[in-house]
Motif scaffolding. Structure first.
Motif: not given
Length: 471
Positions: A106-130, A215-218
């Motif tokens: 569909l010629r959708i230009q690529p985003a600079e980042h395609y994060p997968r939620a499972t790669a950011y578990i540590a950041e999610m835990i830290e956000l809950v802790r805060r 939580l994942e998106c934040s």
């Protein structure tokens, strides 16, 4: 100095001037697919509106840093993994691959980042802790951690909902009496045996568990773009509870505004009904591609309706878009082959480029931009018919057309992606040429009819015979 760019802000319900906070780079977060099933055309309507927005922001002179998340752990994915005896990674990896194939088609230009939620578990835990430290999160008797919306007074301002009338938070069991308030939503869910079997459980200060969907998106947005971003986009179905909950947990943790502007696109309907798996009217990019619809035709179809209005998918609308982009393709070929222009051609080019900019800078008015493009095609074709000899005018027309198409991207592919079909077409065209050379016009006409039956349009030009796959 760019012209003023204006965009509808869901938070204020008004079209407002927009510019990035630093004047240079738009930090944009766009909610991506939950990768348990291939995304359908309703999802891609949102992704195409975001692609048009991204390109228009760049047309305005700004850089764009876009994050589009891939939700690869949630209830639906875990259930699919359980049903198929797989891990969540085995379920999601192939679907991510299909998503990128459809996106590229569909010629959708690529985003600079395609994060997968499972790669950011540590950041999610830290956000809950805060959030726990700030007294707006608590662990309930069931072991899960919840956000206490009663402790965040601003809750509900995006969706304009009265918290007294809210039902229990999405994706949270409504009969769970261990929560302080039925409206509270899960930040961290205590792991079940099903989660463990699917590989969807991680260690945390609150025991084995997994993140809540909101939580994942934040966590990913703040990790990649900072605590206050410029622009957050998605479909209108995400306003509540997803984006409302993102605001609550992000701002409660940081004490700062989460996004300076919120922008949402409307639904795609199928013959008047919202596209949904439960009613069996889901249309995928693959299905339309197999029916012979080009990326250009699908882009035109989506852009023919303003992003904040519902779009109805019908056979007639798709056919109209296919015919429209065929005209765009013919014009592109004609402009490419032209040798000169007229002063009026240059004027038409200037008018078109300005009209397209004005339309897109006014809350992304794609239908008006399409109207300006086709007005240009009509005026330009009339001038090319005159056969002018001004190369500067022709260059101006080419530059304007390239600038417009650089945003809308509506020129169909010049070649087909089926080498066997291309070889067959070339063989039949040679046979037709031979038939005409021996003045066997009946045979030549029969070959042309044969090509037409396969969706191949043939044009005899002074530069030779040209062909295009039109359906």
């Amino acid at each position: 100095m760019t012209e003023q760019f204006r965009l509808h802000n869901t938070l204020s319900r008004q079209v407002e001037p927009f510019a990035p906070a630093d004047g240079q780079r738009v930090r944009m977060y766009t909610c991506g697919p939950t990768v348990y099933n291939p995304a359908h055309l309703g999802n891609f309507r949102t992704f195409l509106f975001e692609d048009l927005l991204r390109r228009t922001l760049r047309l305005a002179g700004w850089d764009v840093e876009q994050v589009m998340n891939l939700t690869d752990v949630d209830d639906k994915i875990i259930k699919r993994a359980e049903d198929q005896g797989k891990t969540i990674g085995e379920v999601t990896d192939p679907v991510v691959e299909v998503f990128h194939q459809d996106r590229e088609f569909l010629r959708i230009q690529p985003a600079e980042h395609y994060p997968r939620a499972t790669a950011y578990i540590a950041e999610m835990i830290e956000l809950v802790r805060r959030l726990e430290e700030r007294g707006v999160a608590y662990q309930a008797d069931d072991g899960s951690v919840y956000f206490a919306i009663a402790r965040f007074p601003q809750y509900g301002r995006l969706s304009r909902l009265d918290t007294r009338e809210l039902k229990a938070g999405a994706r949270v069991a409504q009969d769970d009496y261990s929560k302080e308030n039925a409206q509270d939503f899960a930040l961290w869910k205590a792991a079940t045996e099903q989660d463990e079997r699917a590989g969807a459980a991680w260690d945390s200060p609150w025991g084995r568990g997994r993140p809540g969907w909101h939580l994942e998106c934040s966590a990913m947005a703040m990790a990649l773009l900072g605590e206050t971003i410029d622009l957050h986009c998605g479909g209108i179905d995400l306003i509540f509870p997803h984006h409302e909950d993102e605001i609550a947990q992000s701002e409660a943790a940081s004490g700062k505004p989460f996004s300076r502007l919120w922008c949402h696109g409307e639904f795609l309907l199928v013959e008047g009904s919202k596209m949904a798996k439960r009613v069996g009217n889901v249309v995928t990019v693959k299905m339309l591609r197999e029916d012979g619809f080009s990326a250009a035709a699908l882009r035109h179809f989506v852009f023919s309706t303003h992003y904040r209005k519902q779009l109805n998918l019908t056979d007639e609308a798709l056919e109209a878009s296919r015919n429209a982009v065929h005209r765009v393709g013919e014009f592109a070929e004609r402009l490419r082959a032209a040798t000169g222009g007229t002063p009026e051609l240059a004027a038409a080019a200037r008018d078109a480029e300005q009209a397209v900019r004005d339309a897109l800078f006014d809350d992304l008015n794609a239908p008006e931009a399409l109207g300006a493009l086709f007005t240009f095609l009509k005026r330009a074709n009339a001038e090319l018919d005159r056969g002018g000899d001004d190369p500067a005018a022709l260059d101006a027309a080419r530059r304007a057309f390239a600038a417009i198409d650089g945003v809308l991207d509506l020129v169909p592919e010049r070649t087909v992606d089926d080498p066997q079909l291309a070889a067959w077409v070339e063989e039949r065209l040679q046979a037709r040429k031979d038939a005409r050379a021996r003045r066997d016009f009946a045979a030549a006409d029969a070959i042309r009819a044969e090509l037409d039956a396969r969706g191949i349009e043939v044009k005899d030009t002074p530069q030779g015979t040209k062909w295009t796959k039109v359906r």
